[in-house]
Design a protein around this motif. Structure first.
Motif, short mmCIF file in Angstrom:
data_model
loop_
_atom_site.label_atom_id
_atom_site.label_comp_id
_atom_site.label_asym_id
_atom_site.label_seq_id
_atom_site.Cartn_x
_atom_site.Cartn_y
_atom_site.Cartn_z
N GLU A 57 0.84 -1.19 0.00
CA GLU A 57 0.00 0.00 0.00
C GLU A 57 0.88 1.25 0.00
OE1 GLU A 57 -3.58 -0.45 0.46
OE2 GLU A 57 -3.67 1.66 -0.08
N LEU A 58 0.56 2.19 -0.90
CA LEU A 58 1.33 3.43 -0.93
C LEU A 58 0.70 4.51 -0.05
CD1 LEU A 58 2.18 3.47 -4.73
CD2 LEU A 58 3.73 2.94 -2.85
N PHE A 59 -0.52 4.23 0.41
CA PHE A 59 -1.22 5.16 1.29
C PHE A 59 -1.71 4.34 2.48
CE2 PHE A 59 -4.92 7.90 2.41
CZ PHE A 59 -4.25 9.10 2.53
N VAL A 60 -0.95 4.33 3.56
CA VAL A 60 -1.20 3.35 4.61
C VAL A 60 -2.17 3.85 5.67
CG1 VAL A 60 1.07 2.25 4.27
CG2 VAL A 60 0.81 4.04 6.02
N SER A 61 -2.55 2.93 6.52
CA SER A 61 -3.47 3.22 7.62
C SER A 61 -2.86 4.21 8.61
CB SER A 61 -3.78 1.92 8.38
OG SER A 61 -4.10 0.88 7.50
N GLY A 62 -3.73 4.74 9.46
CA GLY A 62 -3.26 5.61 10.53
C GLY A 62 -3.44 7.09 10.22
N HIS A 63 -4.02 7.39 9.04
CA HIS A 63 -4.33 8.80 8.76
C HIS A 63 -5.61 9.18 9.51
CE1 HIS A 63 -7.67 7.74 6.17
NE2 HIS A 63 -6.90 6.89 5.53
N ARG A 64 -5.91 10.47 9.52
CA ARG A 64 -6.98 10.92 10.41
C ARG A 64 -8.22 11.45 9.69
NH1 ARG A 64 -2.96 13.07 15.21
NH2 ARG A 64 -1.32 11.60 14.65
N ALA A 65 -8.50 10.90 8.51
CA ALA A 65 -9.73 11.28 7.81
C ALA A 65 -10.93 10.81 8.62
CB ALA A 65 -9.76 10.65 6.43
N CYS A 66 -12.07 11.51 8.41
CA CYS A 66 -13.30 11.09 9.07
C CYS A 66 -13.68 9.67 8.64
CB CYS A 66 -14.47 11.99 8.66
SG CYS A 66 -14.18 13.74 8.82
N HIS A 67 -14.57 9.07 9.39
CA HIS A 67 -15.12 7.77 9.04
C HIS A 67 -15.70 7.82 7.62
CE1 HIS A 67 -15.18 7.73 13.42
NE2 HIS A 67 -15.32 6.41 13.39
#
Ligand SMILES: Cc1ncc(C[n+]2csc(CCOP(=O)(O)OP(=O)(O)O)c2C)c(N)n1
Ligand code: SF4
Ligand code: SF4
Ligand code: SF4
Ligand SMILES: [Mg+2]
Lengths: 314, 85, 396
Positions: free
Chosen positions: A11-21
């Motif tokens: 994945e080039l855009f991994v988990s743990g970012h803070r976008a809304c649900h």
């Protein structure tokens, strides 16, 4: 190495970012990077995407990424492209992913300059139809009669009184070879368009309808559903423009009324009460119908504006 | 955390920030009806579903419980259940 | 052996920029800066300069292009003036915070309104808090030399900040002067290619432009402040390294002129220095103990160096072509902030002079020294700045 690590490595855009649900923009970005692969540098002007991916020490970006200011995404991208050229780093490409506020409004001068110069940047507008990062104020991309915090509905207002700017056409008028609209509701289509855009050199533009559960006001599991309804009613036409001509449109599968789309979102709730709202609904329906005619969105129909052959794709 | 010159950080470090505690509802995936279509993995905004050897695994460290995977699953193989807090 | 030519000040700058081999130049016109980017454009057109020359649509983008290029690991340059520099303001603050070491020539010109294209320092002074290093020059020769130094200062790993070389519009940019140029090999030896430790690179993906939470934002700001403070010694070192190559030594962060026994010390920056030095010579021949300090590096502010030159004086007269509306001139404020409270500190007087191209001539300097001498006698400094050369007869 555990299994999680194995999969997260792809994945080039991994988990743990803070976008809304259920954030549509986050879904879009995952698929953008799936389509481009890792040899890209991404420029992101200030906005939701920047905010939810930039807390110091916690970056989800597995590609080199730069945020600078709100209104200069295109110019930062130009600078990166110029440096790559000077250094002979020919196999690195540059993407800019900006919100509609930075694209349509405050950064439009910079975007126009970048397009006019012909810089080799794929500019993507993640369009959620308002200034979400600051709480949902009106932008030049906010749809007609949507309620925003600076254009709220009230006893003497039915929300935003102006039409959404037609930026794709304005971009194309710069002589940009590839312009497309896409939606988070159609991710394969989005990836295809990104891939196609990457085959071109020079400026390219893709505008993605990035459904936003938090501010549009719909449940976080309906992010794709609301995007599909936007396409199926005709208000959000998905098309490709190559060298100024519409070359492909996404046909409507089963036409729905504008109400079926608008009623899913709080930002249009005021239209379903009173005479003013009824009038407004009619006007929005007219807009959708005009799109359907203009782009030839129904199965048998031909677009009004295009002379070249069109292709149906799903 | 120490600051860096120019606030430059390594990419991919958000894996150190677990968003799993944002969740009110937990998606529970049943591999029985699952058609291995990949839709859930594709729509997850949080890159929290991984495909490992034909298996679909939800990473509860990061899943925020938005419910998109469940809503979009064509086989009704994912159920959202209330988290006990 | 270097070569000497009579050239316009703008051309001297263009030669220095060319010799510095920038990867990227962005260009947007504004008087009196335009000759610089035009000359560079011609060099590109004639195949004399190998660079990515980007014709931007605004100064906001001009500075942004430098930021992107610098983050991607390239040496980058532009020039601007006045309204253009102010339009860059937001970009410059962000770029300093992100530690992007590009170079800008700030060709000094006043700021609207009223609109005017004449020289003063209000434009660059307005950017003093941004984290951009500011160097001021007195002549075209010093402009040439200082541009070579500017890239090296900016890119110093201990500094990593944008550098602005400030030079007076018209007076320097448009006048012809004998300028001695270095050979390309000499410049190459002095200024190696830019090789930053961090840059946008797909092989090692990093993220730039983070959000700084409240528990760390002050620390980020402190690192910039600290780079400026520690940078003072590095700037002096670079200047002295360069002087070994050029054979020209202007001093370090300041240049002191007959300060040793001076009772009145004037302070100024930019091209007014030439006139002030002449006036000092004249006044000294009349037996007056007058000296002068030229500030070459305004940010970081070299108060320690200035202090050494003024500590034995009775009165310091700051002559400055800027004013902070509602307060006084910026240089005077800086000096007072650093001088007040020291034992036996001289009195600091602020003289606003030369706004919007108002001439600073020998008579004006004499008038200013006369005012300073009055204060020497009375021991009572004036509180409001003295507007030197103001014509009260046309005030409304
Ligand atoms: C010059 C400037 N003006 C205003 C802001 C405040 N601001 C930050 S993000 C933003 C809205 C972003 O809107 P958009 O580009 O649509 O992105 P979104 O957040 O909706 O994804 C605003 C107004 C700013 N950061 N800089
Ligand atoms: S406000 Fe909307 S666009 Fe912004 S992060 Fe939340 S869901 Fe995404
Ligand atoms: S969407 Fe449903 S059917 Fe498809 S892979 Fe996921 S769980 Fe299985
Ligand atoms: S509930 Fe939302 S965040 Fe969790 S796995 Fe499903 S799509 Fe991803
Ligand atoms: Mg927006």
């Amino acid at each position: 190495m555990n299994t999680k690590e194995i999969t997260n490595q792809e994945e080039l855009f991994v988990s743990g970012h803070r976008a809304c649900h259920g954030c549509g923009m986050a879904i879009a970005v995952r698929h953008i990077l799936k389509a481009t692969g890792k040899n890209v540098i991404v420029v992101t002007p200030t906005g939701c995407l920047e905010t939810f991916t930039s807390p110091f020490g916690y970056s989800p970006w597995r590609v080199p990424w730069i945020h600078h200011l709100f209104e200069n995404g295109p110019a930062i991208a130009t600078g990166v492209v110029a440096a790559l050229k000077a250094q002979g780093r020919d196999d690195t490409r540059v993407l800019a992913i900006g919100g509609d506020g930075s694209t349509f409004d405050i950064g439009f001068g910079a975007l126009s300059g970048m397009l006019e110069r012909g810089d080799d940047v794929l500019y993507i507008c993640a369009d959620n139809g308002a200034y979400m990062n600051t709480g949902g104020q009106r932008s030049g991309a906010s749809p007609l009669y949507s309620a925003t915090t600076t254009d709220p509905a009230g006893r003497s207002s039915v929300g935003k009184f102006q039409m959404k700017k037609d930026i794709p056409t304005i971009v194309a008028a710069h002589g940009v070879p590839y312009v497309a609209t896409a939606s988070v509701a159609y991710l394969k289509d989005l990836e295809k368009k990104i891939k196609k855009a990457m085959t071109y050199h020079g400026p390219r533009y893709i505008q993605i309808d990035s459904t936003c559960p938090s501010v549009w006001g719909f449940p976080s599991d309906r992010t794709l559903e609301v995007g599909r309804l936007a396409v199926e009613c005709g208000i959000t036409p998905l098309f490709e423009m190559e060298n100024g001509e519409i070359t492909k449109v996404r046909k409507i599968k089963k036409k729905i009324s504008i109400e079926d789309y608008l009623k899913t979102q709080k930002r249009f709730r005021h239209l379903f009460a009173g005479d003013q709202g009824r009038e407004a609904l009619k006007e929005i329906q007219d807009l959708a119908d005009a799109n359907i005619r203009k782009y030839g969105l129904l199965k048998q129909a031909k677009a009004e504006t295009t002379t070249s052959s069109e292709e149906v794709f799903t | 955390m120490k600051v860096t010159i120019g606030a430059v950080v390594k990419g991919g470090t958000s894996l150190g920030y677990k968003t799993g505690n944002w969740r009110d509802e937990r998606p529970v995936l049943d591999m029985e009806p699952c058609k291995r279509c990949g839709q859930c993995e594709s729509v997850c905004p949080d890159s929290a579903i991984h495909i490992i050897d034909e298996y679909y695994i939800i990473d509860y460290d990061f899943c925020k419980g938005c419910g998109l995977c469940a809503y979009e699953c064509p086989a009704d193989a994912i159920e959202m259940v209330q988290e006990e807090k | 052996m270097s070569q000497v030519q009579v050239v316009e000040g703008s051309e001297a700058v263009a030669y220095a920029v060319r010799a510095s081999r920038p990867h990227v130049i962005s260009a947007y016109p504004i008087s009196p800066q335009t000759h610089i980017v035009e000359r560079l454009a011609q060099m590109v057109a004639d195949g004399e300069l190998d660079t990515q020359y980007v014709r931007v649509e605004s100064e906001f983008s001009a500075a942004s292009v430098l930021s992107g290029a610098s983050a991607a690991g390239s040496r980058a340059y532009t020039a601007s003036s006045s309204q253009g520099l102010l339009l860059m303001t937001e970009v410059l603050y962000a770029s300093a915070g992100m530690r992007l070491p590009f170079v800008i020539t700030g060709v000094n010109r006043t700021i609207s309104a009223p609109i005017s294209i004449q020289v003063d320092h209000q434009d660059t002074i307005s950017l003093r808090d941004s984290g951009v290093i500011q160097l001021y020059v007195e002549s075209s020769q010093e402009a040439y030399d200082t541009h070579l130094a500017a890239f090296k200062i900016a890119e110093d790993p201990a500094i990593l900040l944008p550098v602005m070389v400030c030079m007076d519009g018209w007076i320097l940019t448009h006048s012809y002067e004998r300028v001695s140029f270095l050979k390309q090999e000499e410049v190459d030896r002095f200024l190696p290619p830019f090789q930053p430790a961090d840059f946008l690179d797909v092989k090692e993906p990093k993220s730039w432009g983070s959000y700084g939470e409240e528990e760390m934002l002050m620390e980020f700001k402190f690192t910039v402040y600290d780079a400026m403070q520690k940078g003072k010694q590095r700037i002096k070192d670079v200047f002295s390294d360069l002087s070994l190559v050029t054979g020209r030594d202007y001093g370090g962060l300041i240049e002191a002129y007959h300060t040793g026994d001076a009772e009145v010390v004037l302070i100024g920056m930019g091209s007014m220095a030439g006139t002030i030095k002449e006036a000092v010579d004249e006044l000294r021949s009349e037996g007056k103990k007058v000296g002068f300090v030229k500030i070459r590096c305004y940010r970081p502010f070299p108060y320690e160096d200035i202090w050494e030159e003024i500590k034995n004086a009775q009165v310091v007269g700051v002559m400055e072509a800027d004013v902070s509306m509602g307060s006084e001139g910026a240089v005077s404020m800086d000096l007072k902030a650093k001088v007040c409270g020291r034992a036996n500190a001289p009195l600091v007087l602020d003289f606003i002079a030369g706004l919007g191209g108002r001439e600073i001539n020998m008579d004006l300097v004499r008038e200013i020294v006369g005012e300073a001498e009055k204060v020497c006698k009375s021991g009572v400094p004036f509180q409001e700045p003295y507007w030197a050369g103001l014509n009260p007869s046309i005030l409304p």
